[in-house]
Scaffold this motif. Structure first.
Motif, short mmCIF file in Angstrom:
data_model
loop_
_atom_site.label_atom_id
_atom_site.label_comp_id
_atom_site.label_asym_id
_atom_site.label_seq_id
_atom_site.Cartn_x
_atom_site.Cartn_y
_atom_site.Cartn_z
N LYS A 555 6.15 10.18 -7.85
CA LYS A 555 5.99 9.61 -9.19
C LYS A 555 6.44 8.15 -9.19
O LYS A 555 7.48 7.82 -8.65
CB LYS A 555 6.79 10.42 -10.22
N VAL A 556 5.63 7.30 -9.81
CA VAL A 556 5.94 5.87 -9.87
C VAL A 556 6.86 5.62 -11.06
O VAL A 556 6.58 6.08 -12.18
CB VAL A 556 4.64 5.05 -10.02
N GLN A 557 7.95 4.94 -10.82
CA GLN A 557 8.94 4.73 -11.88
C GLN A 557 8.43 3.80 -12.97
O GLN A 557 8.67 4.01 -14.15
CB GLN A 557 10.23 4.17 -11.29
N ASN A 558 7.68 2.77 -12.57
CA ASN A 558 7.17 1.79 -13.52
C ASN A 558 5.67 1.62 -13.35
O ASN A 558 5.19 0.60 -12.88
CB ASN A 558 7.84 0.43 -13.27
N PRO A 559 4.86 2.62 -13.71
CA PRO A 559 3.42 2.53 -13.43
C PRO A 559 2.74 1.45 -14.23
O PRO A 559 3.13 1.15 -15.36
CB PRO A 559 2.91 3.92 -13.82
N LEU A 560 1.72 0.86 -13.64
CA LEU A 560 0.92 -0.13 -14.37
C LEU A 560 0.18 0.53 -15.52
O LEU A 560 -0.04 -0.08 -16.56
CB LEU A 560 -0.09 -0.79 -13.41
N ASP A 561 -0.20 1.78 -15.34
CA ASP A 561 -0.87 2.56 -16.38
C ASP A 561 -0.14 3.89 -16.48
O ASP A 561 -0.04 4.62 -15.49
CB ASP A 561 -2.34 2.76 -16.01
N ALA A 562 0.37 4.20 -17.67
CA ALA A 562 1.17 5.42 -17.83
C ALA A 562 0.38 6.68 -17.48
O ALA A 562 0.97 7.69 -17.08
CB ALA A 562 1.69 5.51 -19.26
N ASP A 563 -0.95 6.64 -17.63
CA ASP A 563 -1.77 7.82 -17.32
C ASP A 563 -2.04 7.97 -15.83
O ASP A 563 -2.54 9.00 -15.39
CB ASP A 563 -3.11 7.75 -18.08
N TYR A 564 -1.75 6.93 -15.07
CA TYR A 564 -1.95 6.97 -13.62
C TYR A 564 -0.59 6.65 -12.97
O TYR A 564 -0.39 5.59 -12.42
CB TYR A 564 -3.01 5.95 -13.19
N GLY A 565 0.30 7.61 -13.05
CA GLY A 565 1.68 7.36 -12.65
C GLY A 565 2.12 8.07 -11.39
O GLY A 565 3.33 8.19 -11.16
N ILE A 566 1.19 8.58 -10.56
CA ILE A 566 1.58 9.24 -9.32
C ILE A 566 0.73 8.70 -8.17
O ILE A 566 -0.39 8.24 -8.37
CB ILE A 566 1.43 10.78 -9.41
N LEU A 567 1.32 8.75 -6.97
CA LEU A 567 0.59 8.37 -5.76
C LEU A 567 -0.19 9.57 -5.24
O LEU A 567 0.33 10.68 -5.21
CB LEU A 567 1.56 7.85 -4.69
N GLY A 568 -1.40 9.33 -4.81
CA GLY A 568 -2.28 10.41 -4.42
C GLY A 568 -1.92 11.02 -3.08
O GLY A 568 -1.58 10.32 -2.12
N THR A 569 -1.99 12.37 -3.01
CA THR A 569 -1.88 13.08 -1.74
C THR A 569 -3.26 13.31 -1.14
O THR A 569 -3.38 13.93 -0.09
CB THR A 569 -1.18 14.43 -1.96
N THR A 570 -4.29 12.83 -1.82
CA THR A 570 -5.67 12.94 -1.38
C THR A 570 -6.42 11.71 -1.84
O THR A 570 -6.06 11.09 -2.85
CB THR A 570 -6.34 14.21 -1.93
N LEU A 571 -7.48 11.35 -1.12
CA LEU A 571 -8.27 10.17 -1.48
C LEU A 571 -9.38 10.50 -2.47
O LEU A 571 -10.02 9.59 -3.01
CB LEU A 571 -8.91 9.56 -0.22
N LEU A 572 -9.63 11.77 -2.72
CA LEU A 572 -10.81 12.15 -3.49
C LEU A 572 -10.79 11.70 -4.96
O LEU A 572 -11.83 11.29 -5.48
CB LEU A 572 -11.04 13.66 -3.41
N PRO A 573 -9.66 11.80 -5.70
CA PRO A 573 -9.73 11.45 -7.13
C PRO A 573 -10.28 10.06 -7.43
O PRO A 573 -11.22 9.93 -8.22
CB PRO A 573 -8.28 11.62 -7.60
N PRO A 574 -9.75 8.98 -6.82
CA PRO A 574 -10.33 7.67 -7.14
C PRO A 574 -11.77 7.51 -6.64
O PRO A 574 -12.56 6.78 -7.24
CB PRO A 574 -9.39 6.68 -6.45
N MET A 575 -12.12 8.23 -5.55
CA MET A 575 -13.49 8.13 -5.05
C MET A 575 -14.47 8.83 -6.00
O MET A 575 -15.58 8.37 -6.23
CB MET A 575 -13.57 8.72 -3.65
N LEU A 576 -14.03 9.96 -6.57
CA LEU A 576 -14.88 10.65 -7.54
C LEU A 576 -15.05 9.80 -8.80
O LEU A 576 -16.11 9.79 -9.43
CB LEU A 576 -14.28 12.01 -7.89
#
Length: 835
Positions: A555-576
């Motif tokens: 989890k990112v402590q200070n995310p640029l976007d509150a709705d995108y606040g975690i680092l991905g364990t997979t590449l698929l979400p941003p690619m989709l």
């Protein structure tokens, strides 16, 4: 920061640099010389022809028209050749009889090629125009015409000198670590160093800016009670009061002009004063209507869910992390960001509380970012403001407001907090020379550090350097070195390229990564670089189990976007998401790939060892073990047609088998063989998903995505994807030599009937094993299903290629090897040969 050239040169000239008059190009080069890039500069638009000062002698209100119109008689002295008043039509309402205005007479040409001439309008002859700041190119928008304070000029005078038309506006790019430079005070210091000029601090001598603070009484007692709660992390808070001002008074044009050229609009006298002091010194301020403040003030954290209407008339929902200023009636200001509507300066304000404070930069930054409310004040506070400016800014503001609007400054001053003492930094005088490789004499080092504002003590080689209060970015010796080198000139540092060592090239890991990217690109996929952040609800949408390993996110402590606040364990979400954007814009045939890192959490908190000495080995090991586990993944996503429709046919859509082939492409590029095994694994379709295995280790998955997930993501049906963990693949550096045979190839086919559940790849590998060393290749070329084969049966047809390296094979030898392969398949799977 937008800043006018004349403001900088005027302060430096008043400091004793009488001959300082650089060209625009020279001043721009000066900024660059001390490390401040500019986004450009632009001279003020030129006005040709007669542009003069006029005095409104008479005003006739015209009626019978759709909007209020005035016909004015304006005294322009002898500028019109007759000395008679000039009749001018004007629709503005912000002037009265006796006011000094700027008049463009017939023959003048305003910016944009707008020519002024005498013309009949509203049944009168209008022989000129009373000009606004926007019409003269000083600002983009203005509410009325320019009015000057009495005594500023005489009717008939050329207005260009009064307006300061011979000026240039610079857009200086101030980096986040140099908040002090978001002020004329800071930028004049830098320009003084760039041109080796004498510098005087306007914060210590406001008369350099034409402000006399001698009439401000010495503080005696308290203005109103103020309490500052420690949880706010506010360092200082100050308050002074001016009573009995003229509510109709306006800021003089010279002050409005500096605001306009800096991109700040004029509001009213008190607010304009706070903005001017902020631009001049770098200390943001706020003005309260003193009569609207009930009791004392309290600086505290807001309550979760508390509502507050800011000056932009938007109701904000606050959290416990937001710092506010309240009185007995409730919140009056959002600290460091914006004031509120309940105590703002109004048309009838006669008593003013000026507030200046030093807020915690991180707290202000979080509040401004969460509320999407960036202001000129928050920009400065989140970069760090000089805590020693509080008293100075209050005195300058009080003196300036009294000068503009009358009134008296109360003796009382409320002041909470102290200026923290800066620790001295030990540095050798030779340190800059040692690091940079350029000889910087001791005297040069000391002189440059003093120009920055540092106090330098110590004899000989060892120096004790105390940074100034406004340079919170200087904490260690190397930052002092940076200041010396920056002011001495980065261009003086020679560029010496290191000699590369031959025979090294790329590492095996780098070569493998490059091979994978080339292989996917050559296969028709387009590369994208996905964001490492994924939506917080990604795995809920996918329907993953609570204990799924992919939920082990950082989890990112200070995310640029509150709705995108975690680092991905997979590449698929941003690619989709990228596929969705392409499809939404009408591109239905898309094939994308990416090679990037993922992040898997290994510890909730990393240890924070002291930086005063090297941590112990076990602490270093613990720190390393707590860092996220980062693996390099390759992934592809495809939708639409892989073979486009055209005169040659209908085309062919991407299928699950294409995703598996993309994985095989990656494996071949890595020199690894992967086994394919049918599995159920979200987000893939349960009947069209394959696990990619190296031995018994699953290294990835490929196939068609689950239709329900595609529906939730609003993606087309049959979208296919592949992802493989490159870090999990064995790295074997292979340097294969081609093996060529001059003997002919023998081809034979074989068709085997097996159970539907038996994977074709498993059968193929069995045939390779059973055929022995004579077989060169085995390929599946047909899958046949029929009731005649029996329930739950399928026929797999393979092409077998045989060759010997030392002789020409006979048909009998090839047939013998083919039968041996069939026998092994029969033994393992009960396979039967078809005729």
């Amino acid at each position: 920061m937008l800043i006018s050239k004349n403001w900088i040169t005027r302060l430096l000239t008043n400091a004793g640099n009488d001959n300082f008059n650089p060209s625009d190009e020279e001043l721009d080069a000066g900024f660059v010389r001390v490390g401040f890039e500019t986004e450009g500069y632009a001279p003020l638009p030129e006005v040709t022809g007669p542009l003069v000062i006029g005095r409104v002698a008479e005003i006739e209100e015209l009626t019978g028209f759709k909007k209020p119109i005035r016909y004015c008689q304006v005294d322009v002295g002898q500028a019109n050749g007759t000395g008679e008043p000039q009749g001018i039509i004007c629709g503005a309402r912000n002037f009265k009889q006796g006011d000094l205005v700027v008049v463009s007479l017939p023959g003048a040409v305003l910016p944009g090629g707008f020519e002024i001439s005498a013309r009949e309008t509203y049944d009168h002859i209008s022989a000129g125009m009373m000009a606004s700041a926007a019409e003269l190119g000083l600002t983009a928008k203005s509410d009325g015409i320019i009015t000057l304070e009495q005594g500023a000029a005489t009717p008939g005078d050329d207005a260009r000198e009064i307006l300061g038309s011979n000026d240039t506006v610079f857009d200086v790019n101030v980096t986040p670590d140099r908040g002090y430079a978001l002020s004329v005070r800071g930028l004049t210091r830098e320009i003084a160093s760039a041109f080796d000029l004498e510098y005087k601090d306007v914060a210590k001598d406001p008369s350099l800016a034409g402000i006399d603070v001698s009439a401000v009484p010495a503080p005696n007692g308290e203005t109103i009670p103020v309490s500052v709660e420690p949880s706010t992390k506010a360092q200082r808070f100050g308050l002074r009061t001016v009573r009995g001002i003229d509510p109709a008074a306006k800021a003089p044009f010279w002050l409005q002009r500096e605001l306009m050229l800096s991109g700040v609009r004029s509001v009213n006298a008190a607010t304009d004063v706070t903005n001017y002091v902020m631009l001049l010194t770098g200390q943001p301020m706020h003005a309260f209507d003193a009569d609207k403040i009930a009791g004392g003030l309290r600086v505290h954290n807001a309550a979760d869910g508390e509502k507050f209407e800011t000056l932009d008339h938007v109701e904000r929902t606050l959290t416990a992390e937001d710092v506010v200023i309240s009185d007995d009636n409730g919140i009056q200001s959002l600290a460091g960001v914006m004031g509120g509507t309940t105590s703002e300066i109004a048309d009838d304000t006669v008593n003013v509380h000026f507030e200046a404070a030093t807020w915690d930069p991180l707290t202000v930054a979080r509040t401004a970012r969460r509320l999407k409310l960036s202001s000129e004040a928050s920009r400065r506070f989140e970069r760090g403001v000089d805590p020693a400016l509080v008293e100075v800014a209050l005195d300058i503001a009080c003196a300036l407001l009294v000068q503009i609007a009358g009134g008296t400054v109360e003796e009382g001053r409320t002041l909470e907090g102290v200026v923290a003492t800066r620790d001295a930094i030990a540095m050798r005088a030779s340190r800059p020379s040692e690091i940079i490789g350029v000889d910087y004499p001791r005297e040069t080092v000391i002189r440059r550090l003093k120009e920055v504002g540092c106090e330098v003590a110590g004899d000989g080689e060892n120096l004790k350097v105390t940074p100034p209060t406004w340079r919170t970015d200087i904490t260690v010796p190397v930052e002092l070195v940076e200041e010396v080198v920056r002011l001495e000139g980065l261009d003086d540092i020679p560029s010496i390229l290191p000699t590369p060592r031959g025979g090294r090239g790329l590492s095996p890991l780098q070569r493998r990564r490059r091979a994978v990217t080339h292989a996917l690109a050559y296969s028709g996929y387009a590369e994208i670089i996905p964001t490492p952040f994924i939506a917080n609800d990604t795995f809920d949408v996918w329907g993953l189990d609570a204990d799924d390993a992919r939920r082990n996110t950082v989890k990112v402590q200070n995310p640029l976007d509150a709705d995108y606040g975690i680092l991905g364990t997979t590449l698929l979400p941003p690619m989709l998401e990228a596929i969705g954007r392409n499809v939404a814009r009408g591109r239905g045939d898309v094939a994308l790939y990416s090679v990037a890192q993922t992040a898997e959490k290994r510890a909730d908190v990393s240890p924070l060892p002291s930086v005063s000495e090297r941590p112990a080995d076990e602490v270093v090991a613990e720190l390393i073990d707590s860092l996220p586990l980062q693996h390099l993944h390759a992934a592809s996503v495809a939708v639409g047609n892989t073979e486009l429709a055209g005169p040659w046919g209908q085309g062919r859509a991407y299928e699950w088998s294409d995703a598996i082939e993309a994985a095989q492409v990656v494996a071949r590029a890595c020199g690894v063989e992967v086994d394919v095994e049918a599995v159920e694994y979200l987000p893939w379709h349960p009947g069209r998903c394959a696990a990619l295995k190296v031995g018994e280790t699953v290294v990835g998955h490929a196939g068609e995505l689950h239709p329900q997930i595609l529906e939730k993501l609003e993606l087309p049906a049959r979208t296919c994807a592949m992802e493989i963990d490159l870090t999990a693949l064995p790295l074997e550096e292979r340097l294969p030599a081609p093996s060529l045979s001059s003997y002919p190839l023998l081809n034979q086919d074989i068709a085997l009937v097996v159970d539907e559940a038996v994977p074709a790849e498993t059968v193929r590998r069995t045939l390779v094993e059973g055929a022995g060393e004579l077989v060169e290749d085995v390929k599946l070329f047909d899958v046949y299903r029929s009731d005649a084969l029996g329930a739950g049966k399928k026929s797999l047809a393979f092409g077998l290629a045989f060759r010997a390296g030392d002789r020409t094979l006979t048909e009998d030898e090839a047939s013998e090897a083919r039968v041996a392969a069939a026998e092994l398949a029969k033994e393992r799977f009960g396979a039967e040969m078809r005729g």
